[in-house]
Design an enzyme around this catalytic site. Structure first.
Site, PDB file in Angstrom:
ATOM      1  CE  LYS A 127      -4.031  -1.977   2.293  1.00 51.26           C
ATOM      2  NZ  LYS A 127      -5.312  -1.814   3.356  1.00 51.26           N
ATOM      3  CG  ASP A 130      -8.113   0.552   3.421  1.00 47.02           C
ATOM      4  OD1 ASP A 130      -8.815   0.004   2.891  1.00 47.02           O
ATOM      5  OD2 ASP A 130      -6.898   0.490   3.228  1.00 47.02           O
TER       6      ASP A 130
END
Ligand code: ATR
Length: 290
Positions: free
Chosen positions: A77, A113
């Site tokens: 990420k 997220d």
């Protein structure tokens, strides 16, 4: 329904996927396949096992293969950001990307997220976060996404509690202009938890297989506090089980997983995500594991 506005590739179907290492147990494929089916968009969402040394080539191949987008998961990420053409400002502030959109060869990175988590918390547990005192356990990558999105909701104060207090202090200093932030150690939680409206666990403490661990002494929790855990395996962590017994309202991490996927699906397709179908698809897989 008409799919004329949906950006499918020249092959006539929308190619999507998730890159990570390991990736075999990802629940994203089943969730997004359910979403494609439900919306009638022709396409597929595949699992892509990509190691760290393959990441650059894998990102280049998104364009070559005509993928509309991919999700990026552990451990890529942060590193993936170097290979993209553009980073959404919120993702840049958080320092991580979990969703890539391919617009005619131009790759943009987003982080869904934190915003996914906050959408889930608001829809499932706390409709209004403004003016609330929120304790966040942890100051790592997951916490950064949650805290950044939370600060846009105007909470009274966000207390960042971390095993390594210095990491929490640095985070609070970095984002001091975004809202009222306070760092504390886990030992200092006894001062803050009794006055919290919401307590959020962003650490992996309590995640399967170590399900008997808990990140918090729950005797500190007054009844009525909302206690939320980003973990969704198990659906009810020890923290949530104990909090429920103390009369707290509980919120599991399943919603975060579903809504981070929902935002990604909306970026790729331009259509509202079919959230109940996505949630049911994940729940069916979780049931099948037990
Ligand atoms: P993620 O991206 O999942 O947030 P991370 O960036 O490695 O992963 O962050 C993990 C967070 O969980 C950190 O806040 C970590 O605390 P430290 O900064 O002190 O390492 C916290 N954490 C992990 N294991 C923990 C444990 N056993 N007890 C308390 N906190 C823990």
């Amino acid at each position: 329904m008409s799919n004329l506005a949906v950006p499918v590739s020249s092959s006539g179907s929308m190619l999507l996927g998730v890159m990570g290492d390991p990736i075999a147990h990802s629940k994203s494929p089943v969730m997004h396949q359910a979403a494609l089916r439900q919306t009638g968009i022709p396409g597929d969402y595949v699992r892509l096992h990509i190691t760290a040394d393959q990441l650059g080539e894998a990102i280049l191949s998104i364009r070559t293969l005509g993928f509309r987008g991919v999700n990026v998961t552990v451990p890529h990420k942060v590193k993936v950001m170097a290979f993209l053409d553009e980073i959404d400002p919120a993702a840049a502030a958080v320092g991580a990307v979990n969703t890539i959109v391919n617009n005619n060869g131009r790759l943009t990175g987003y982080n869904t997220d934190g915003i996914g988590y906050i959408r889930s918390l608001k829809e499932e547990a706390v409709p209004e976060l403004s003016g609330k005192t929120v304790v966040v356990l942890g100051a790592g990558g997951a916490a950064r996404g949650v805290i950044h999105a939370l600060l846009t909701e105007g909470p009274r104060t966000v207390i960042v509690a971390n095993r390594t207090k210095e990491t929490a202090s640095k985070l609070c200093e970095e984002w001091q202009k975004l809202g009222s932030l306070e760092a504390c150690s886990l030992e200092e939680l006894s001062e803050w938890v009794p006055q919290a409206d919401v307590v959020i666990n962003t650490t992996s403490v309590g995640m399967s297989p170590r399900i008997e661990e808990s990140p918090l002494d729950t005797s500190l929790l007054p009844g009525g506090t909302v206690v939320s855990d980003l973990i969704y395996n198990p659906l009810k962590t020890r923290l949530l089980r104990e909090a429920e017994l103390r009369g707290c309202r509980i919120h599991s991490g399943l919603g975060m997983f579903v809504y981070q996927g929902a935002y990604a699906f909306e970026y790729w397709t331009g259509q509202p995500a079919p959230i109940p179908a996505m949630r049911n698809a994940v729940l069916e897989q979780l049931d099948g594991q037990e």
